[in-house]
Design a protein around this motif. Structure first.
Motif, PDB file in Angstrom:
ATOM      1  N   VAL A   1       0.828  -1.203   0.000  1.00 16.86           N
ATOM      2  CA  VAL A   1       0.000   0.000   0.000  1.00 16.86           C
ATOM      3  C   VAL A   1       0.869   1.263   0.000  1.00 16.86           C
ATOM      4  O   VAL A   1       0.608   2.228  -0.730  1.00 16.86           O
ATOM      5  N   SER A   2       1.917   1.257   0.823  1.00  8.79           N
ATOM      6  CA  SER A   2       2.808   2.418   0.898  1.00  8.79           C
ATOM      7  C   SER A   2       3.559   2.634  -0.410  1.00  8.79           C
ATOM      8  O   SER A   2       3.794   3.771  -0.815  1.00  8.79           O
ATOM      9  N   SER A   3       3.940   1.533  -1.074  1.00  6.15           N
ATOM     10  CA  SER A   3       4.654   1.672  -2.351  1.00  6.15           C
ATOM     11  C   SER A   3       3.736   2.243  -3.425  1.00  6.15           C
ATOM     12  O   SER A   3       4.165   3.042  -4.263  1.00  6.15           O
ATOM     13  N   VAL A   4       2.468   1.855  -3.388  1.00  3.66           N
ATOM     14  CA  VAL A   4       1.500   2.410  -4.340  1.00  3.66           C
ATOM     15  C   VAL A   4       1.334   3.907  -4.099  1.00  3.66           C
ATOM     16  O   VAL A   4       1.268   4.702  -5.048  1.00  3.66           O
TER      17      VAL A   4
ATOM     18  N   LEU B   1      12.488   0.111  10.038  1.00  4.09           N
ATOM     19  CA  LEU B   1      12.477   1.560  10.238  1.00  4.09           C
ATOM     20  C   LEU B   1      13.900   2.110  10.333  1.00  4.09           C
ATOM     21  O   LEU B   1      14.202   3.154   9.750  1.00  4.09           O
ATOM     22  N   TYR B   2      14.762   1.412  11.054  1.00  4.66           N
ATOM     23  CA  TYR B   2      16.172   1.833  11.112  1.00  4.66           C
ATOM     24  C   TYR B   2      16.796   1.836   9.718  1.00  4.66           C
ATOM     25  O   TYR B   2      17.537   2.750   9.344  1.00  4.66           O
ATOM     26  N   MET B   3      16.511   0.790   8.945  1.00  4.35           N
ATOM     27  CA  MET B   3      17.048   0.698   7.593  1.00  4.35           C
ATOM     28  C   MET B   3      16.534   1.841   6.724  1.00  4.35           C
ATOM     29  O   MET B   3      17.289   2.454   5.948  1.00  4.35           O
ATOM     30  N   ALA B   4      15.238   2.148   6.860  1.00  4.95           N
ATOM     31  CA  ALA B   4      14.639   3.226   6.079  1.00  4.95           C
ATOM     32  C   ALA B   4      15.271   4.568   6.418  1.00  4.95           C
ATOM     33  O   ALA B   4      15.589   5.369   5.519  1.00  4.95           O
ATOM     34  N   LEU B   5      15.458   4.824   7.704  1.00  3.82           N
ATOM     35  CA  LEU B   5      16.074   6.087   8.114  1.00  3.82           C
ATOM     36  C   LEU B   5      17.523   6.168   7.626  1.00  3.82           C
ATOM     37  O   LEU B   5      17.993   7.245   7.233  1.00  3.82           O
TER      38      LEU B   5
ATOM     39  N   PHE C   1      10.519   5.712   1.062  1.00  2.00           N
ATOM     40  CA  PHE C   1       9.164   6.172   1.358  1.00  2.00           C
ATOM     41  C   PHE C   1       8.276   5.045   1.876  1.00  2.00           C
ATOM     42  O   PHE C   1       7.707   5.142   2.985  1.00  2.00           O
ATOM     43  N   PRO C   2       8.112   3.944   1.106  1.00  2.00           N
ATOM     44  CA  PRO C   2       7.226   2.881   1.611  1.00  2.00           C
ATOM     45  C   PRO C   2       7.768   2.187   2.852  1.00  2.00           C
ATOM     46  O   PRO C   2       6.991   1.659   3.652  1.00  2.00           O
TER      47      PRO C   2
ATOM     48  N   LEU D   1       8.781  -0.572  -6.408  1.00  2.00           N
ATOM     49  CA  LEU D   1       9.455  -1.869  -6.388  1.00  2.00           C
ATOM     50  C   LEU D   1       9.922  -2.249  -4.982  1.00  2.00           C
ATOM     51  O   LEU D   1       9.944  -3.430  -4.616  1.00  2.00           O
ATOM     52  N   MET D   2      10.314  -1.254  -4.196  1.00  2.00           N
ATOM     53  CA  MET D   2      10.822  -1.512  -2.853  1.00  2.00           C
ATOM     54  C   MET D   2       9.711  -1.872  -1.868  1.00  2.00           C
ATOM     55  O   MET D   2       9.935  -2.603  -0.901  1.00  2.00           O
TER      56      MET D   2
END
Length: 461
Positions: free
Chosen positions: A140-143, A321-325, A357-358, A303-304
């Motif tokens: 959903v977040s990737s969309v 979340l750590y990876m995203a940041l 983002f996602p 894609l992510m």
């Protein structure tokens, strides 16, 4: 697990949720492109035409929280039928609008209905997909991220080859998702519960005055924001069932998560707001070319999303979340260094930040789902969605002011390019520091319980 079995076709429901989210996000970003054309049609000043976006965002933000609260008591099928019907009616009204007042009214009607979409789309994975919650939230977040990138391209194409009014007609097509959503959503009964409408009005006062003050630059409105905020605090203590339970914010885990998500989304929305301006003013690119340069970033986010969602389920939400940041902070440092280089090089660098983002959205939503009590999931996630929209208004206003006031020739990043892109390099560097702040405050609040919390999953898993 019982609720998951009620879904007749989980795959069909997921596809329907993604379709409605895609069209909803595109509706917002398409109209960003059309604002100059609307101003030209009705001979409006920038401050006047800005209400096309300001009014929409203001109603949308308050509505997202309200629908989240209503979702704790009313069936999703009822809410989504109401929301999409109102949204479609507003879109058709806008297509046939004869003056600017009718256009504004159409946007408000759209927002009243459309605010239902993010509220329920982020709640549905929690309620109906407990075994694959992280994966579904990631999709959903990737969309959502992909639609943010595609929207300006679609908006430029439609407004350029047809007319900006056809954006309303395109938005009305969202109604085609309703039969599929109703077919795949389970039958549910309304629950008894008290809804604090006075508290809802006070929250609306806080958000509307805050967003008007931010987007229009009217500082005295912040006095009313403070007044409504104080009255809301009083209301939360005065009754047993306030619109937003006060104890939500007493949880260090809940508070740390929404603060971290807010800071991350502020920077992401700030980047999305600033990049088209940068490519237009510093690089001299046209609207269509800007869309094409930004497209790889939006595609990378799409894609992510699914992979990131799988990581949430397998490695844990805090790990993602750590990876995203980390990705986000790195991406902003790289952009701060490379802004000023060839547009294609910058386009490649954008991918690093955009793909997070996602990950930020999915991991934050999954953490909140673990924290919130079942009966407060709607309002808890509603606050999460509300802050996302406020972050967009805040970042746009602050960056717009920074671009107006500052015009350095030398960037703070000693590896950056000198010249007209120096201010953008400095803003990206500031974004990286904000992400570092978010990382540190999250780490500090979760350090002692991080391992056990990250492993907390529903019993069915």
């Amino acid at each position: 697990m019982k609720e998951e079995q009620q879904v007749r076709n989980p795959k069909g429901l997921l596809i329907s949720l993604c379709a409605v989210m895609m069209m909803s996000v595109m509706n917002g970003t398409m109209f960003n492109i059309a604002v100059p054309d609307i101003a030209k049609t009705y001979q409006l000043m920038p401050s006047e035409v800005s209400w096309v976006m300001t009014g929409y965002i203001m109603v949308y933000a308050v509505g997202a929280l309200t629908y989240g609260k209503l979702a704790d008591y009313y069936p999703y099928r009822t809410l989504i039928t109401f929301g999409l019907s109102i949204f479609c009616a507003g879109s058709l009204f806008g297509f046939f609008a004869q003056n600017y007042g009718m256009v504004l009214l159409a946007r408000v009607i759209q927002a009243v209905g459309g605010a239902m979409i993010p509220a329920l789309v982020f709640l549905a994975p929690i309620r109906y997909f407990p075994n694959e919650r992280g994966k579904v939230l990631g999709i959903v977040s990737s969309v959502m991220a992909f639609a943010s990138g595609v929207g300006p391209i679609a908006g430029g194409f439609i407004a350029g080859f047809l007319d900006w009014r056809y954006l309303f007609l395109t938005s009305a097509m969202i109604i085609i998702t309703l039969p599929f959503l109703r077919k795949n959503l389970p039958q549910e009964e309304s629950k008894k519960g008290y809804i604090d409408y006075v508290g809802a009005a006070l929250i609306a006062g806080v958000i509307s005055t805050l967003m008007l003050g931010i987007t229009l630059g009217i500082t005295w409105l912040f006095l009313f924001t403070v007044l409504f905020f104080v009255l809301n605090l009083w209301r939360m203590k005065a009754i047993d069932e306030p619109f937003i339970p006060a104890h939500l914010f007493k949880s260090n885990q809940y508070r740390a998560t929404i603060i971290t998500s807010f800071l991350g989304v502020v920077c992401l929305f700030g980047m999305m707001f600033m990049l088209p301006i940068m490519f237009r003013d510093a690089y001299g690119l046209g609207t269509m070319m800007i869309g094409l340069v930004l497209f790889p970033g939006a595609l990378s986010a799409a894609l992510m999303g699914q992979k990131g969602g799988n990581l949430v389920d397998s490695k844990g939400n805090t790990f993602v979340l750590y990876m995203a940041l980390g990705l986000l902070g790195t991406g902003f440092v790289v952009l701060s260094t490379l802004v000023g280089a060839h547009p294609y090089i910058v386009s490649a660098a954008i991918i690093i930040a955009y793909m997070s983002f996602p990950l930020v959205q999915a991991s934050s939503a999954d953490i909140l789902a673990n924290i919130l009590h079942k009966n407060e999931t709607g309002v808890g996630m509603g606050v999460f969605n509300l802050l996302n929209f406020v972050s967009g208004a805040l970042s746009g206003a602050l960056i717009g002011k920074a671009l107006d006031v500052f015009n350095p020739n030398q960037p703070f990043n000693w590896l950056g390019f000198e010249g007209t892109t120096a201010v953008y390099s400095n803003i990206f560097l500031a974004f990286s520091l904000i992400i570092l702040l978010g990382f540190l405050q999250f780490r500090m609040n979760f350090y002692k319980k991080e391992h056990t919390y990250a492993q907390k999953k529903p019993a069915s898993l």
